[in-house]
Design an enzyme around this catalytic site. Structure first.
Site, mmCIF file in Angstrom:
data_model
loop_
_atom_site.group_PDB
_atom_site.id
_atom_site.type_symbol
_atom_site.label_atom_id
_atom_site.label_comp_id
_atom_site.label_asym_id
_atom_site.label_seq_id
_atom_site.Cartn_x
_atom_site.Cartn_y
_atom_site.Cartn_z
ATOM 1 N N CYS A 2 -3.847 5.914 0.490
ATOM 2 C CA CYS A 2 -3.355 4.624 0.013
ATOM 3 C C CYS A 2 -2.947 4.670 -1.459
ATOM 4 O O CYS A 2 -2.469 3.685 -2.011
ATOM 5 C CB CYS A 2 -4.429 3.564 0.204
ATOM 6 S SG CYS A 2 -4.946 3.412 1.919
ATOM 7 N N ARG A 27 -3.138 3.189 12.366
ATOM 8 C CA ARG A 27 -2.706 4.391 11.648
ATOM 9 C C ARG A 27 -1.698 5.184 12.459
ATOM 10 O O ARG A 27 -0.812 5.832 11.898
ATOM 11 C CB ARG A 27 -3.909 5.251 11.273
ATOM 12 C CG ARG A 27 -4.703 4.584 10.152
ATOM 13 C CD ARG A 27 -5.812 5.466 9.643
ATOM 14 N NE ARG A 27 -6.674 4.689 8.748
ATOM 15 C CZ ARG A 27 -7.866 5.086 8.352
ATOM 16 N NH1 ARG A 27 -8.343 6.255 8.766
ATOM 17 N NH2 ARG A 27 -8.571 4.333 7.539
ATOM 18 N N CYS A 55 0.864 -1.182 0.000
ATOM 19 C CA CYS A 55 0.000 0.000 0.000
ATOM 20 C C CYS A 55 0.898 1.228 0.000
ATOM 21 O O CYS A 55 2.100 1.121 0.237
ATOM 22 C CB CYS A 55 -0.873 -0.002 1.257
ATOM 23 S SG CYS A 55 -2.278 1.130 1.130
ATOM 24 N N LYS A 88 -12.272 -7.522 6.286
ATOM 25 C CA LYS A 88 -11.641 -6.619 7.246
ATOM 26 C C LYS A 88 -12.539 -5.418 7.481
ATOM 27 O O LYS A 88 -12.979 -4.827 6.496
ATOM 28 C CB LYS A 88 -10.296 -6.171 6.642
ATOM 29 C CG LYS A 88 -9.510 -5.226 7.491
ATOM 30 C CD LYS A 88 -8.277 -4.762 6.771
ATOM 31 C CE LYS A 88 -7.802 -3.507 7.484
ATOM 32 N NZ LYS A 88 -6.869 -2.757 6.746
ATOM 33 N N LYS A 91 -12.744 -4.780 2.223
ATOM 34 C CA LYS A 91 -12.182 -3.935 3.287
ATOM 35 C C LYS A 91 -13.030 -2.676 3.403
ATOM 36 O O LYS A 91 -13.149 -1.907 2.454
ATOM 37 C CB LYS A 91 -10.742 -3.565 2.919
ATOM 38 C CG LYS A 91 -10.078 -2.598 3.866
ATOM 39 C CD LYS A 91 -8.646 -2.336 3.397
ATOM 40 C CE LYS A 91 -7.919 -1.362 4.273
ATOM 41 N NZ LYS A 91 -6.562 -1.083 3.743
HETATM 42 C C1 PBG Z 1 -3.157 -0.053 4.803
HETATM 43 C C2 PBG Z 1 -3.757 -0.826 5.886
HETATM 44 C C3 PBG Z 1 -4.589 -0.408 6.947
HETATM 45 C C4 PBG Z 1 -4.794 -1.519 7.749
HETATM 46 C C5 PBG Z 1 -4.118 -2.585 7.157
HETATM 47 N N1 PBG Z 1 -3.511 -2.148 6.007
HETATM 48 C C6 PBG Z 1 -5.085 0.932 7.306
HETATM 49 C C7 PBG Z 1 -6.130 1.583 6.525
HETATM 50 O O1 PBG Z 1 -6.677 1.035 5.574
HETATM 51 O O2 PBG Z 1 -6.406 2.727 6.871
HETATM 52 C C8 PBG Z 1 -5.580 -1.513 9.022
HETATM 53 C C9 PBG Z 1 -5.198 -2.573 9.974
HETATM 54 C C10 PBG Z 1 -5.597 -2.380 11.386
HETATM 55 O O3 PBG Z 1 -6.308 -1.441 11.788
HETATM 56 O O4 PBG Z 1 -5.161 -3.229 12.153
HETATM 57 N N2 PBG Z 1 -3.995 0.464 3.867
#
Ligand code: PBG
Length: 315
Positions: free
Chosen positions: A122, A197, A112, A240, A187
């Site tokens: 992202c 974050r 990402c 997720k 997601k």
């Molecule tokens: C990257 C990413 C995120 C998470 C995993 N990969 C953050 C987002 O999408 O803002 C979140 C994982 C977590 O909260 O444990 N894009």
């Protein structure tokens, strides 16, 4: 679809076993920061710490002693950019890990741009619109660097249309046809990514992620998203936040016939940490109960910040 991608490695093969719950199905996230001087504690994530080049080997060794050998890495570079990216520090760390542990461990790398961009998004934006061409190209190039460094698999998490297809084509054209892709395929634009974050230094500096992450009120579209990334060539799918998406696992599995995992995200894990810290629940029993619910719902694998405790929990 190349079934050998999931069967040629023991650990990855175990991840996708149906109707079984084995330790290799638990994937441990690791944050690695380029700047050795940055803060290492992660508010909300219990004993999880941000690691650096200097202590990553020691930390993985400790996990290995506890039987935890399946990891997903999140890299946090020192300098952010909106135009120029390279994966040098990441590649060096991967080489170091693989030199030390080789096939004793499986290393997935989250793919990402949110920890790399000045915007904290992202992907790249141009005139307030997502620049797909540039974002897909840059991310696929970075994915290739990870694999060159020794990553056993990549996990595109940006949710951009086309990212799995683009990463797959990039790997295939460089003789990495055997490398699997674990797609963050459903997601949501969730409220539960807060502790992550902070650790990944990846909060958006403007707006939010709703232009590329999913609306959690829309079940049909949530299922479609996983089907789309499956069609793009993902080997493993994922929902997720995991606990908030249990209802989606079975319909996605039925439609795609692919192994599907649940990511117990940072906010979900933190809630257990806070409850236990305040003596309101027993941490280990609570954690095990959440994992059991993922398995009951039909997930093959689980990404959890507590994966390294699996042996202690009897898994
Ligand atoms: C990257 C990413 C995120 C998470 C995993 N990969 C953050 C987002 O999408 O803002 C979140 C994982 C977590 O909260 O444990 N894009």
């Amino acid at each position: 679809m190349n079934p050998e991608r999931l069967s040629s490695n023991d650990i990855i093969n175990n991840m996708s076993l149906k109707n079984k719950f084995v330790r290799d199905q638990l994937v441990q996230p690791i944050f690695i920061h380029e700047d050795e001087k940055s803060e290492s504690s992660i508010p909300g994530l219990g004993k999880n710490r941000i690691l650096f080049k200097s202590n990553v080997i020691e930390s993985i060794s400790r996990d290995l002693k506890n039987g935890c050998r399946n990891f997903i890495l999140f890299f946090v570079p020192k300098n952010k950019s909106n135009t120029r990216f390279n994966a040098e520090f990441q590649e060096n760390i991967l080489l170091k890990i693989k030199k030390e542990f080789d096939s004793e461990v499986v290393i997935w790398v989250d793919l990402c741009l949110c920890s790399f961009t000045k915007s904290g998004h992202c992907c790249l934006f141009e005139d307030q619109k997502i620049n797909y061409t540039e974002s897909l190209k840059i991310m696929s190039d970075i994915g290739l660097s990870y694999v060159r460094g020794g990553a056993d698999g990549i996990a595109p998490s940006s949710m951009l249309n086309g990212i799995v297809n683009s990463a797959r084509m990039k790997l295939d054209s460089h003789n990495f046809k055997h490398i699997p892709i674990m797609s963050y395929s459903t997601k949501f634009a969730s409220n539960f990514y807060g502790p992550f974050r902070a650790a990944a230094d990846s909060s958006p500096s403007f707006g939010d992620r709703t232009s590329y992450q999913l609306d959690y009120t829309d079940k049909e579209n949530a299922i479609k998203s996983s089907i789309k990334f499956s069609d793009e060539g993902a080997d493993l799918l994922m929902v997720k936040p995991g606990l908030l998406s249990l209802d989606l696992i079975e319909p996605i599995a039925l439609k795609t016939k692919k192994p599907i995992g649940a990511y117990q995200v940072s906010g979900e894990y933190s809630s257990l940490v806070y409850l236990a810290d305040n003596k309101l629940i027993d941490f280990d029993s609570g954690l095990l109960e959440t994992w059991s619910s993922f398995k009951r719902a039909g997930a093959q694998y689980i990404i959890s910040y507590g994966s390294r405790y699996a042996k202690r929990l009897g898994i």
